[in-house]
Write a protein that holds these residues in place. Structure first.
Motif, PDB file in Angstrom:
ATOM      1  N   SER A 243       1.054  -1.137   0.143  1.00 37.12           N
ATOM      2  CA  SER A 243      -0.306  -0.006  -0.069  1.00 37.12           C
ATOM      3  C   SER A 243       1.058   0.998  -0.042  1.00 37.12           C
ATOM      4  CB  SER A 243      -0.901  -0.296   1.220  1.00 37.12           C
ATOM      5  OG  SER A 243      -1.828  -0.974   1.238  1.00 37.12           O
ATOM      6  N   GLY A 244       2.494   1.208   0.633  1.00 39.54           N
ATOM      7  CA  GLY A 244       2.995   2.465   0.514  1.00 39.54           C
ATOM      8  C   GLY A 244       3.025   2.492  -0.513  1.00 39.54           C
ATOM      9  N   VAL A 245       3.936   1.245  -1.220  1.00 41.14           N
ATOM     10  CA  VAL A 245       4.375   1.575  -2.702  1.00 41.14           C
ATOM     11  C   VAL A 245       3.587   2.451  -4.088  1.00 41.14           C
ATOM     12  CG1 VAL A 245       5.249   0.677  -4.635  1.00 41.14           C
ATOM     13  CG2 VAL A 245       6.035  -0.439  -2.201  1.00 41.14           C
ATOM     14  N   ILE A 246       2.215   1.895  -3.340  1.00 43.22           N
ATOM     15  CA  ILE A 246       1.351   2.514  -4.252  1.00 43.22           C
ATOM     16  C   ILE A 246       1.433   4.218  -4.180  1.00 43.22           C
ATOM     17  CG2 ILE A 246      -0.904   1.983  -5.512  1.00 43.22           C
ATOM     18  CD1 ILE A 246      -1.005  -0.768  -4.520  1.00 43.22           C
ATOM     19  N   LEU A 247       1.025   4.458  -3.317  1.00 39.28           N
ATOM     20  CA  LEU A 247       0.772   5.256  -2.586  1.00 39.28           C
ATOM     21  C   LEU A 247       1.293   6.510  -3.112  1.00 39.28           C
ATOM     22  CD1 LEU A 247      -1.083   5.100   0.710  1.00 39.28           C
ATOM     23  CD2 LEU A 247      -2.080   6.269  -0.994  1.00 39.28           C
ATOM     24  N   GLN A 248       2.906   6.130  -2.572  1.00 42.13           N
ATOM     25  CA  GLN A 248       4.441   6.705  -3.151  1.00 42.13           C
ATOM     26  C   GLN A 248       3.855   6.803  -4.571  1.00 42.13           C
ATOM     27  OE1 GLN A 248       7.406   4.365  -1.399  1.00 42.13           O
ATOM     28  NE2 GLN A 248       6.263   4.882   0.772  1.00 42.13           N
TER      29      GLN A 248
ATOM     30  N   VAL B 117      -8.147   2.024  -4.736  1.00 42.39           N
ATOM     31  CA  VAL B 117      -8.885   1.163  -3.982  1.00 42.39           C
ATOM     32  C   VAL B 117      -8.302   0.224  -3.066  1.00 42.39           C
ATOM     33  CG1 VAL B 117     -10.527  -0.585  -4.886  1.00 42.39           C
ATOM     34  CG2 VAL B 117     -10.707   1.831  -5.436  1.00 42.39           C
ATOM     35  N   LEU B 118      -7.236  -0.210  -4.237  1.00 42.73           N
ATOM     36  CA  LEU B 118      -6.496  -1.313  -3.559  1.00 42.73           C
ATOM     37  C   LEU B 118      -5.679  -1.336  -2.379  1.00 42.73           C
ATOM     38  CD1 LEU B 118      -4.729  -2.673  -6.074  1.00 42.73           C
ATOM     39  CD2 LEU B 118      -6.732  -3.020  -5.508  1.00 42.73           C
ATOM     40  N   VAL B 119      -5.591   0.161  -2.041  1.00 45.68           N
ATOM     41  CA  VAL B 119      -5.283   0.485  -0.644  1.00 45.68           C
ATOM     42  C   VAL B 119      -6.070   1.316  -0.069  1.00 45.68           C
ATOM     43  CG1 VAL B 119      -4.338   2.583   0.416  1.00 45.68           C
ATOM     44  CG2 VAL B 119      -3.200   1.809  -1.675  1.00 45.68           C
ATOM     45  N   ALA B 120      -7.218   1.256  -0.359  1.00 42.35           N
ATOM     46  CA  ALA B 120      -8.308   1.219   0.726  1.00 42.35           C
ATOM     47  C   ALA B 120      -8.800   0.406   1.312  1.00 42.35           C
ATOM     48  CB  ALA B 120      -9.771   2.005   0.458  1.00 42.35           C
ATOM     49  N   ILE B 121      -8.773  -0.683   0.460  1.00 41.24           N
ATOM     50  CA  ILE B 121      -9.440  -2.219   1.095  1.00 41.24           C
ATOM     51  C   ILE B 121      -8.251  -3.102   1.635  1.00 41.24           C
ATOM     52  CG2 ILE B 121      -9.511  -4.881   0.448  1.00 41.24           C
ATOM     53  CD1 ILE B 121     -11.004  -3.585  -2.280  1.00 41.24           C
ATOM     54  N   THR B 122      -7.681  -3.078   1.980  1.00 48.42           N
ATOM     55  CA  THR B 122      -5.937  -3.229   2.574  1.00 48.42           C
ATOM     56  C   THR B 122      -5.749  -2.498   4.037  1.00 48.42           C
ATOM     57  OG1 THR B 122      -4.997  -3.251   0.931  1.00 48.42           O
ATOM     58  CG2 THR B 122      -3.588  -4.195   2.734  1.00 48.42           C
ATOM     59  N   VAL B 123      -6.137  -1.198   3.800  1.00 47.27           N
ATOM     60  CA  VAL B 123      -5.922  -0.644   5.097  1.00 47.27           C
ATOM     61  C   VAL B 123      -7.311  -0.781   5.811  1.00 47.27           C
ATOM     62  CG1 VAL B 123      -6.552   1.671   6.034  1.00 47.27           C
ATOM     63  CG2 VAL B 123      -4.567   1.047   4.517  1.00 47.27           C
TER      64      VAL B 123
END
Length: 314
Positions: A61-66, A224-230
């Motif tokens: 998730s960190g990678v995607i946001l970065q 969306v992927l980050v939101a589901i993971t979090v």
């Protein structure tokens, strides 16, 4: 290098299974004694699986946001995502008192996704000359969401319930009460499937468009992927910081930014860091246990500070 990372990961998994308040007798395990295997199958293996999926999911998730924000200092904890997920859970409990984990996760996903969109809209609206201000804005935004969540919880007499999501804790992960976290596994597969697009997106909107990537759609997919993971993480074990910040930076320094090559290392690194923090949590006040949210913040904070110092010297 990958074999070395996998070796560290495997060693930490082995140690994790055999660390705990209750000692495990090897002879009884080898004799397939049912009582000896009970704490392993009912508690320690589920805990290990939850640690692996959570660590891998948060790191990715960190990678995607970065790559979306194009800033090395962002992760779900510095963009308001974790705080928004907690607020979503509180709202679900007020409006749906009989809600289960899936209902709470759904609300958490919506709130986390909305908060990420607002954060990106803010930083796109304001042109910052100093990229270090981006996570500062995220921390301020998250602080506002957290304050609103606490006020909302106070109004509805839910402050005590909220404590479980403030600090990550794996002590309650047992068979039958953690399986929702398996949703992170298909998320990691999807992240790897779209790794090339996320890599190109990290080069900038114009560059991504010139290479045939729909920047808006790819960014929305990543959020969306980050939101589901979090959401899954907060619902199951609570908020955990720094994993998505430290691991991607370390991997990028050693292996570069090609996500198709580095994502497996990021996932293993995130899982390894979280398992290590969990082992420390179980040993530092043995036989009692410190919430992993505290040890992850402490160890992750020190590691990130060391990274900043190393980069400043370079």
């Amino acid at each position: 290098m990958k074999l070395r990372v996998f070796g560290v990961f495997s060693s930490l998994c082995f140690i994790s299974i055999f660390v705990g308040a209750r000692q495990i007798d090897w002879t009884l395990l080898l004799a397939l004694n049912e009582q000896a295997w009970l704490p392993v199958t009912a508690s320690r293996l589920p805990r290990l699986v939850a640690l692996i999926l959570t660590g891998a999911g948060l790191a990715m998730s960190g990678v995607i946001l970065q790559h979306i924000v194009r800033n090395r200092f962002v992760e779900p904890g510095t963009t308001g995502g974790l705080d928004a997920a907690k607020l979503g859970i509180l709202v679900s409990m007020v409006f749906l008192p009989s809600s289960d984990k899936l209902d709470r996760m759904f609300f958490a996903v919506i709130f986390c996704f909305a908060a990420s969109l607002i954060y990106i809209a803010i930083i796109r609206k304001i042109k910052f000359s100093n990229t270090a201000l981006l996570p500062v804005i995220g921390l301020m935004f998250g602080g506002m969401l957290s304050a609103f969540a606490e006020f909302y919880a106070y109004q509805n007499n839910m402050l005590q319930s909220m404590q479980g999501w403030l600090i990550g804790d794996f002590s309650k992960v047992v068979e039958g009460h953690y399986e929702i976290i398996f949703l992170i596994f298909p998320i990691t597969l999807l992240t790897y499937f779209f790794a090339h697009r996320f890599t190109l997106m990290g080069m900038g909107e114009d560059m991504a468009a010139s290479l045939g990537i729909n920047y808006t759609v790819t960014a929305a997919l990543g959020l969306v992927l980050v939101a589901i993971t979090v959401a899954v993480t907060v619902v199951t074990v609570g908020a955990i910081h720094f994993v998505g910040l430290v691991v991607p930076n370390i991997v990028a320094l050693r292996y570069g930014d090609n996500l198709q090559k580095t994502l497996p290392i990021v996932a293993l690194g995130g899982a390894s860091l979280l398992i290590f923090c969990d082992i420390i949590s179980r040993l530092v006040l043995f036989p009692f246990e410190v919430p992993i949210g505290l040890t992850a913040s402490g160890i992750g904070g020190v590691m990130f500070l060391a990274l900043i110092i190393k980069r400043s010297r370079a």
